[in-house]
Enzyme design. Sequence first.
Site, PDB file in Angstrom:
ATOM      1  CD1 TRP A 334       0.854  -0.370   3.015  1.00 48.14           C
ATOM      2  CD2 TRP A 334      -0.685   1.153   3.571  1.00 48.14           C
ATOM      3  NE1 TRP A 334       1.161   0.081   4.282  1.00 48.14           N
ATOM      4  CE2 TRP A 334       0.225   1.020   4.656  1.00 48.14           C
ATOM      5  CE3 TRP A 334      -1.741   2.036   3.708  1.00 48.14           C
ATOM      6  CZ2 TRP A 334       0.113   1.759   5.833  1.00 48.14           C
ATOM      7  CZ3 TRP A 334      -1.857   2.770   4.884  1.00 48.14           C
ATOM      8  CH2 TRP A 334      -0.935   2.639   5.924  1.00 48.14           C
ATOM      9  CG  ASP A 335       4.833   0.796   1.473  1.00 51.02           C
ATOM     10  OD1 ASP A 335       3.916   0.075   1.893  1.00 51.02           O
ATOM     11  OD2 ASP A 335       5.973   0.801   1.965  1.00 51.02           O
ATOM     12  CD  GLU A 484       2.414  -4.262   8.700  1.00 58.29           C
ATOM     13  OE1 GLU A 484       3.622  -4.253   9.007  1.00 58.29           O
ATOM     14  OE2 GLU A 484       2.006  -4.261   7.532  1.00 58.29           O
ATOM     15  CE  LYS A 595       5.851  -2.258  11.198  1.00 57.23           C
ATOM     16  NZ  LYS A 595       5.755  -3.594  10.608  1.00 57.23           N
ATOM     17  CD  GLN A 596       2.288   2.129   9.370  1.00 58.09           C
ATOM     18  OE1 GLN A 596       2.651   3.092   8.733  1.00 58.09           O
ATOM     19  NE2 GLN A 596       2.240   0.915   8.846  1.00 58.09           N
TER      20      GLN A 596
HETATM   21  O1  IFM Z   1       3.692  -1.494   3.944  1.00 53.74           O
HETATM   22  C1  IFM Z   1       4.615  -1.410   4.982  1.00 53.74           C
HETATM   23  C2  IFM Z   1       3.880  -1.669   6.270  1.00 53.74           C
HETATM   24  O2  IFM Z   1       2.904  -0.691   6.501  1.00 53.74           O
HETATM   25  C3  IFM Z   1       4.854  -1.672   7.420  1.00 53.74           C
HETATM   26  N1  IFM Z   1       5.868  -2.669   7.200  1.00 53.74           N
HETATM   27  C4  IFM Z   1       6.626  -2.419   5.979  1.00 53.74           C
HETATM   28  C5  IFM Z   1       5.722  -2.392   4.763  1.00 53.74           C
HETATM   29  C6  IFM Z   1       6.538  -2.072   3.506  1.00 53.74           C
HETATM   30  O3  IFM Z   1       7.080  -0.803   3.615  1.00 53.74           O
END
Ligand code: IFM
Length: 732
Positions: A334-335, A484, A595-596
Site C-alpha cells: 500500500w506504500d 502491524e 507501529k504507525q
Molecule cells: O507497507 C509497509 C507496512 O505498513 C509496514 N511494514 C513495511 C511495509 C513495507 O514498507
Amino acid sequence: MTDLWAVTHTQFDPQHLQHAETIFTIGNGYLSTRGAFEEGYPGDERATLLHGVFDDAPMVMTELVNAPDWLALTIRLNGERFSLAQGTLEAFEQTLDLKTGVLTRTVRWRSPAGDGATLKFERFASLANEHLLLLRCTVTPEFEGLLEIHAALDAHAYNEHGAYRLAHWHWLDQGERRKAAYLLVRTHGTGLKLAGALRCQINGTAVQAQDMWHATMVPTQVVQLEVKAGQPVVAEKFVALVTSRDVEVDRLVDTAVEHVTAVTTWEAALAAQTAAWQAEWERCNVIVEGDDEAQLALRFNLFQMLIAAPRHDDRVNIGAKTLSGFGYCGHSFWDTEIFMLPLFSYTSPHIARNLLTYRWRNLPGARAKARANGFEGAQFPWESAATGEEVTPTWVPHFADRTQLVRIWTGDIELHISADIAYAAQQYWQVTGDDEWFIQQGAELILDTAKFWASRAEWHPDRAGVPPAAGGVYEYRDVIGPDEYHEHVDNNFYTNRMAQWNLQTALHTLAWLKNQAPDKAQQLIGQLDLSEQRLAHWQAVIDKLYLPVQPNGLIEQFDGYFQLREIDAAALEPRSQSFQQIFGIAGANEVQGIKQPDVLILLHLLRSEFSAALVRVNYDYYTPRTDHTYGSSLGPAIMAIMACEVGLPADAYEHFRRAVRADLHDVRGNADDGIHAASAAGTWQVMAFGFAGLRLTPDGWHLHPRLPQHWKRLSFKFCYRGEWQTVDLTQE
Ligand code: IFM
C-alpha cells in the site's frame, strides 16, 4: 557553500559501505544500480534491478533479480589490482549530482608497490534511453608503465539473502556483434530472457593491445596501455540491457547491440541525460529557502522516487525499497497508493497512471484471491509483484533468532490495501480530471473492490451499532490494520472506515458512469453483476458498519485496544529498538504501543470528514503511543502533516526531519536494504499537504500555509486538471 543539488561523501567508510551503496543508487525508471564500486570491495552488495524482472525464490516466493553486473571494471597499475581494500587511499570523494543523475567518485590511490594514480569514475543510467548505462573512468597515473583495464558484463550476479545468496541466471549465449560484446541469459524459474551488450573505447593514449575474453557468463573487453606520468587515460564503457519483457526474443541481442552502438560520444549521451533530468525537475522540484539541510534532503528523496518511477511501462509497480536494494524483494505494498501516488498524481500524472494501470491489469489476480478466500470481487494482495498474485511470504526467520520461523499474517488478513488502491484511483481522477482513464479502468477498480468489501463484511445481530442505535452491525473481524504490531484484531477503525469509503465511492462512481458513460456503466453492471439487490446490500453495509467514536471524538483503533496495557514510551528511552523488538511479537500485541499512527493516517486521508477537535483528541492520544523512530518508516511523514493540522509546528518539523533523513542518515539502521520509498515520497506530502496545507475541494484547491518558523520560502508546482499551478510561499 553547500551544493544543494549534490549528495557528497568526502571519506570512505567501509563500516557503512552498504548504506552508501543505497544512497548513491542511480536509475532511470526502468532499472537502478546501487552505488557499489566499479572495481568491487569485499562485502559489497552490488546490484542492478530491473522493473518486472522477477524470478522464483524460496520463502519470499518471488524476487527482483540482480541483473548482470554492468559496472565491473578491473584496473591494474603495473600489474597491481586497484582496490580500496589494499594499498593507500590518499583522497576520496563520491558525489551524486541530483540535477543530472550522474554519480562521480574521485580517488587518489597508491598501490602496495608505490605506484600512485588519480582515478575518476563517472556513471549514469540514461533517462533519455532507458536501456543505456554509461560509465567513464579517467586514470591519471603518477608513474610510467603498464595500465590494464578489464571491462566486463558479469552474469555471476546474486541476490543476497543474509545467510545465503541466490543465483538466478542461466547462460544461453554470448559473442561479438558489430564490435560489441553480447550476452544472453535467462532466469531459472520465470524464463525471462535478458540480453546485454557492451562496448568500450579508450581515449588519451595509444592502445597497446585490445582483446575480447569470452569467459562463460562474463564477456570482457581487455585493454593494455603504456602510460606516462600525468597523462590521463579515459576509458568509456557503454552497456545496454534489454529483456524479453521489452522486445521479441529473437530481437533481443540485436536490440541491445543497436542501443549500445548508437551511442556516439559520452558528451552527447550526457547532454541528452541533462536535458531529460531538467524536464523532470521542472515538474517536481521543491524549493526550500532558509533550511539547506532540508532542501538537499528533499531533493534527494524526490530523486530516489523519480529514478524508481516507471515512465514507459504500466505492467510494473514500485517496490517498498524502490529498485535500490534487496529489501522486500521488489514487492509492492500500500506504500505505493497511499504514500507515493500523491507525489506522482500531482506532479507526474503519466507515472501515476502507469502505477494505477498496473493494479487494473492485476484485477484477475485480486479476483482469484477473493475467490480463494471465499469472497467476491477483488481482494488485492498485500504484497504484489509480476502477476498480481499474493506474494507475501507465509513464514520468515525471526528477527532475533534466525533459526526460528515466524508466521506472517499480513498476506492473509491485512485487507485495507484494497480500499487504499480504490482511494488512490479516485484521488488520481480528482487531481487530474483524467475521465478517460477513470471510465476505462478506475471505475472498475473501485467497483470490484467494493464488491469484495460487501462480501467480506460480517453481520453481528447482537451488537448495538454506533450509529444506528440498535439492530445489529456489520463488522470486519480478524484483520490487521496499518499498525502491524496488533494482529487478528476486530473492527480496525482504519479498515472499517476505508471499506465504507470504498463502498460509498463505488455507488457514486456507478451513478456518475450511468450519466457520463452509460455504455461502460452497462458493461460493468453486467460484468460485475451489479444487481439492484447487490447495490442495496452495499448500502446496508455502509449504513450499518461498526464505526464507534467516543463522545469526545476519540477513536479506538480496534475493539479492545483501550483495554490493552499502557506503556511508558518515554521510560524506554534511550533505545535503539522497536517496541516489537523490546516486547517481543506476542508482547507487542498486548500493549498500546503502535507501529504507525493507524487512526491518524485515516484522519489524514479523509480529513474533510472529521472535525478539528476530533483530530486533536486523537493526535494527543496516539502520538505518545506511536513508535516514531523504530516503528514503521511510513509514520513520520503522516505525523508531520497531522502535527501541522493541529497547529504544532515544532512537532511537525521534528517528524518531517525524521522522514526526510530516513535514508541519508540511516535513521533506522536498515537503509542497507534499500530506500524507504514511502517515507521518501511522503516528504513531498509533508510539503504539499502539511506545510503548504494544500487541499482539494469540489470547486478547486486551496492552501493553508504553516511553514516551519525558520523557513523563508517554500515553492513547488503541481498539475491540477491539466493546468500547472505554482505555489510560492513565504512567512508573510
Ligand atoms: O507497507 C509497509 C507496512 O505498513 C509496514 N511494514 C513495511 C511495509 C513495507 O514498507
